[in-house]
Structures are given as structure tokens and as C-alpha cells.
Design an enzyme around this catalytic site. Structure first.
Site, short mmCIF file in Angstrom:
data_model
loop_
_atom_site.label_atom_id
_atom_site.label_comp_id
_atom_site.label_asym_id
_atom_site.label_seq_id
_atom_site.Cartn_x
_atom_site.Cartn_y
_atom_site.Cartn_z
N GLU A 5 0.86 -1.18 0.00
CA GLU A 5 0.00 0.00 0.00
C GLU A 5 0.89 1.23 0.00
OE1 GLU A 5 -3.34 1.93 2.97
OE2 GLU A 5 -2.98 -0.22 3.02
N ASP A 54 9.59 -6.24 16.22
CA ASP A 54 10.59 -5.38 15.57
C ASP A 54 10.03 -3.98 15.40
OD1 ASP A 54 13.02 -4.71 14.41
OD2 ASP A 54 12.42 -5.35 12.41
N ASP A 75 6.34 -4.48 8.21
CA ASP A 75 7.46 -5.41 8.38
C ASP A 75 7.20 -6.39 9.52
OD1 ASP A 75 9.77 -6.83 8.27
OD2 ASP A 75 11.11 -5.15 8.62
#
Length: 82
Positions: A5, A54, A75
Site C-alpha cells: 500500500e 521489531d 514489516d
């Protein structure tokens, strides 16, 4: 499947770096709005029993620079289901 996106505002890391370079760091209010958006995202993924693992400014993208609550977490390569 990979979904991509367009995040028009770039990453939070990019915004922080740009604003610091310009001598106009994020205000307390702007930080508060961004954190609220991050916490809403974490609440959602935690409801799906996912842990990101993360989380950092470069893994937070901004959809709309005029609304820092419009952040999205990206991610999930290190994410786990618990």
C-alpha cells in the site's frame, strides 16, 4: 501473498530525521498522536494473537502527514503468533 500500500507520508523515522534537520522537531502533541496510532495498531494485532517483535520508527509508516494517528505498522518478518 504480498500486499503493498502506498504510504504517502513515508516512515516515522524519515519524518523525525527531516524535522530534526529543519530544526523543527516533532512537538509533544505530534508525538502523542503518533503514539496513539501505534498503540491502536498494537491493540489490533494483539487481538489477533500476534506480536510484532521489531517495532521501531522505520517500521511505522504514515498515511497522512496531517493526521499522525494514521500510522500503520509494517514489516512483520519477525512477528510470531502466540
Amino acid at each position: 501473498m504480498l500486499a503493498i500500500e502506498n504510504a504517502r507520508g513515508g516512515t516515522l523515522a524519515d519524518l523525525i530525521k527531516k524535522r530534526n534537520t529543519e530544526g523543527k522537531p516533532l512537538t509533544e502533541e505530534e508525538c502523542s498522536k503518533a503514539i496513539k496510532g501505534v498503540l491502536n495498531g498494537l491493540k489490533h494485532i494483539h487481538s489477533l494473537d500476534l506480536v510484532h517483535r521489531d517495532l521501531k520508527p522505520s517500521n511505522i509508516v504514515i498515511d497522512d502527514l496531517n493526521n499522525l494517528e494514521s500510522v500503520k505498522l509494517v514489516d512483520f518478518g519477525l512477528a510470531i503468533k502466540f
